[in-house]
Design an enzyme around this catalytic site. Sequence first.
Site, PDB file in Angstrom:
ATOM      1  N   SER A 129       0.871  -1.179   0.000  1.00  0.00           N
ATOM      2  CA  SER A 129       0.000   0.000   0.000  1.00  0.00           C
ATOM      3  C   SER A 129       0.901   1.219   0.000  1.00  0.00           C
ATOM      4  O   SER A 129       2.087   1.132   0.346  1.00  0.00           O
ATOM      5  CB  SER A 129      -0.844   0.009   1.284  1.00  0.00           C
ATOM      6  N   TYR A 142      -1.879  -1.518  10.503  1.00  0.00           N
ATOM      7  CA  TYR A 142      -1.875  -1.659   9.040  1.00  0.00           C
ATOM      8  C   TYR A 142      -0.576  -1.092   8.463  1.00  0.00           C
ATOM      9  O   TYR A 142       0.098  -1.722   7.640  1.00  0.00           O
ATOM     10  CB  TYR A 142      -3.091  -0.918   8.478  1.00  0.00           C
TER      11      TYR A 142
HETATM   12  P1  NAD Z   1     -11.279  -6.227   0.175  1.00  0.00           P
HETATM   13  O1  NAD Z   1     -11.777  -6.108   1.569  1.00  0.00           O
HETATM   14  O2  NAD Z   1     -12.201  -5.920  -0.944  1.00  0.00           O
HETATM   15  O3  NAD Z   1     -10.662  -7.680  -0.053  1.00  0.00           O
HETATM   16  C1  NAD Z   1      -9.767  -8.253   0.854  1.00  0.00           C
HETATM   17  C2  NAD Z   1     -10.028  -9.740   0.906  1.00  0.00           C
HETATM   18  O4  NAD Z   1      -9.095 -10.309   1.839  1.00  0.00           O
HETATM   19  C3  NAD Z   1     -11.439 -10.072   1.410  1.00  0.00           C
HETATM   20  O5  NAD Z   1     -12.102 -10.916   0.497  1.00  0.00           O
HETATM   21  C4  NAD Z   1     -11.185 -10.748   2.738  1.00  0.00           C
HETATM   22  O6  NAD Z   1     -12.130 -11.758   3.059  1.00  0.00           O
HETATM   23  C5  NAD Z   1      -9.780 -11.321   2.543  1.00  0.00           C
HETATM   24  N1  NAD Z   1      -9.176 -11.588   3.829  1.00  0.00           N
HETATM   25  C6  NAD Z   1      -9.006 -10.722   4.852  1.00  0.00           C
HETATM   26  N2  NAD Z   1      -8.525 -11.365   5.931  1.00  0.00           N
HETATM   27  C7  NAD Z   1      -8.373 -12.674   5.578  1.00  0.00           C
HETATM   28  C8  NAD Z   1      -7.931 -13.835   6.254  1.00  0.00           C
HETATM   29  N3  NAD Z   1      -7.604 -13.810   7.555  1.00  0.00           N
HETATM   30  N4  NAD Z   1      -7.903 -14.994   5.582  1.00  0.00           N
HETATM   31  C9  NAD Z   1      -8.280 -15.056   4.273  1.00  0.00           C
HETATM   32  N5  NAD Z   1      -8.728 -13.991   3.598  1.00  0.00           N
HETATM   33  C10 NAD Z   1      -8.777 -12.815   4.241  1.00  0.00           C
HETATM   34  O7  NAD Z   1      -9.963  -5.312   0.111  1.00  0.00           O
HETATM   35  P2  NAD Z   1      -9.124  -4.731  -1.114  1.00  0.00           P
HETATM   36  O8  NAD Z   1      -9.298  -3.271  -1.101  1.00  0.00           O
HETATM   37  O9  NAD Z   1      -9.366  -5.497  -2.363  1.00  0.00           O
HETATM   38  O10 NAD Z   1      -7.661  -4.989  -0.549  1.00  0.00           O
HETATM   39  C11 NAD Z   1      -6.804  -5.988  -1.052  1.00  0.00           C
HETATM   40  C12 NAD Z   1      -5.381  -5.664  -0.613  1.00  0.00           C
HETATM   41  O11 NAD Z   1      -5.005  -4.408  -1.167  1.00  0.00           O
HETATM   42  C13 NAD Z   1      -5.223  -5.540   0.903  1.00  0.00           C
HETATM   43  O12 NAD Z   1      -4.016  -6.109   1.320  1.00  0.00           O
HETATM   44  C14 NAD Z   1      -5.186  -4.050   1.117  1.00  0.00           C
HETATM   45  O13 NAD Z   1      -4.463  -3.706   2.258  1.00  0.00           O
HETATM   46  C15 NAD Z   1      -4.490  -3.584  -0.153  1.00  0.00           C
HETATM   47  N6  NAD Z   1      -4.742  -2.185  -0.490  1.00  0.00           N
HETATM   48  C16 NAD Z   1      -5.997  -1.767  -0.758  1.00  0.00           C
HETATM   49  C17 NAD Z   1      -6.196  -0.423  -1.069  1.00  0.00           C
HETATM   50  C18 NAD Z   1      -7.544   0.129  -1.354  1.00  0.00           C
HETATM   51  O14 NAD Z   1      -7.659   1.354  -1.449  1.00  0.00           O
HETATM   52  N7  NAD Z   1      -8.582  -0.658  -1.522  1.00  0.00           N
HETATM   53  C19 NAD Z   1      -5.111   0.450  -1.118  1.00  0.00           C
HETATM   54  C20 NAD Z   1      -3.843  -0.034  -0.849  1.00  0.00           C
HETATM   55  C21 NAD Z   1      -3.672  -1.356  -0.545  1.00  0.00           C
END
Ligand code: NAD
Length: 247
Positions: A129, A142
Amino acid sequence: MRTALVTGAASGIGKAIAIQLAQSGYKVLAVDQHVIAEAELTHSKSIETATIDLSDFKACRALVKDFGAGIDVLVNNAGFQHVCAIEDFPLATWQKMQDVMVTAPFVLTQAVWPAMKAKGWGRIINIASVHGLVASLYKSSYITAKHGLIGLTKTLALEGGEHGITANAICPGYVRTPLVESQIADQARLLNIPEEQVISDVMLKNAAIKRLLSADEIAAMALYLCTDAAGCVTGSSWTIDQGWTAQ
Ligand code: NAD
């Protein structure tokens, strides 16, 4: 056919990466703690699904072992956010975030490493991130986890180099996914301001481009890192952050 394991594939960025990899000819093992609705995955014939909690490290190891074929591409994407001031941050939540976003990527890497080494080819893609590079208020666990994941990425790059294994981190700014939708609501509550103002004044305050990213834009970057053209790209943190960290 090359194989890929994508964590957190039930939603958002992970789902987009699983779909784009399948569309590019990969056999994909899509993993999440929630049951993945295969009907939602357009290329479901080349996508296998598994339901585990990634903080169960035994289950992580078994997942790779049971898949049989070696994994060529590992995408450590699963993650979650908890917004809370330091003094009230629950230790159990802190620990779970480290388990899912740092230790599980390490454990899965250990599990896929021998087959990658044997083939002399592998790709580890860690979805970090912009919060792996800079901090924001109220996200202590985080931010610590994402900085740690970038450190792990650099070490994997060094150890993987002689074996044809590359490791890179992707550092997105805000992407419109369920994770961000819930952060918008959390921040609005914490700061006592409307949700639209959270997007414009808080989330995109430092951004040059004032729009949320789409999950497909992150997936396209992950796909590039899988190509042979990216064979010498390793140990890097790829920002795709609307210009946030340019200042
Ligand atoms: P999201 O919530 O849409 O998807 C995340 C998925 O991870 C979910 O389906 C959830 O069930 C799964 N997950 C969480 N904990 C888990 C566990 N213990 N075991 C198995 N699965 C688990 O989130 P997203 O926005 O698609 O994020 C995906 C990645 O991208 C994350 O690592 C997040 O930190 C990173 N990220 C997201 C953003 C953003 O703006 N959305 C920005 C920077 C980084």
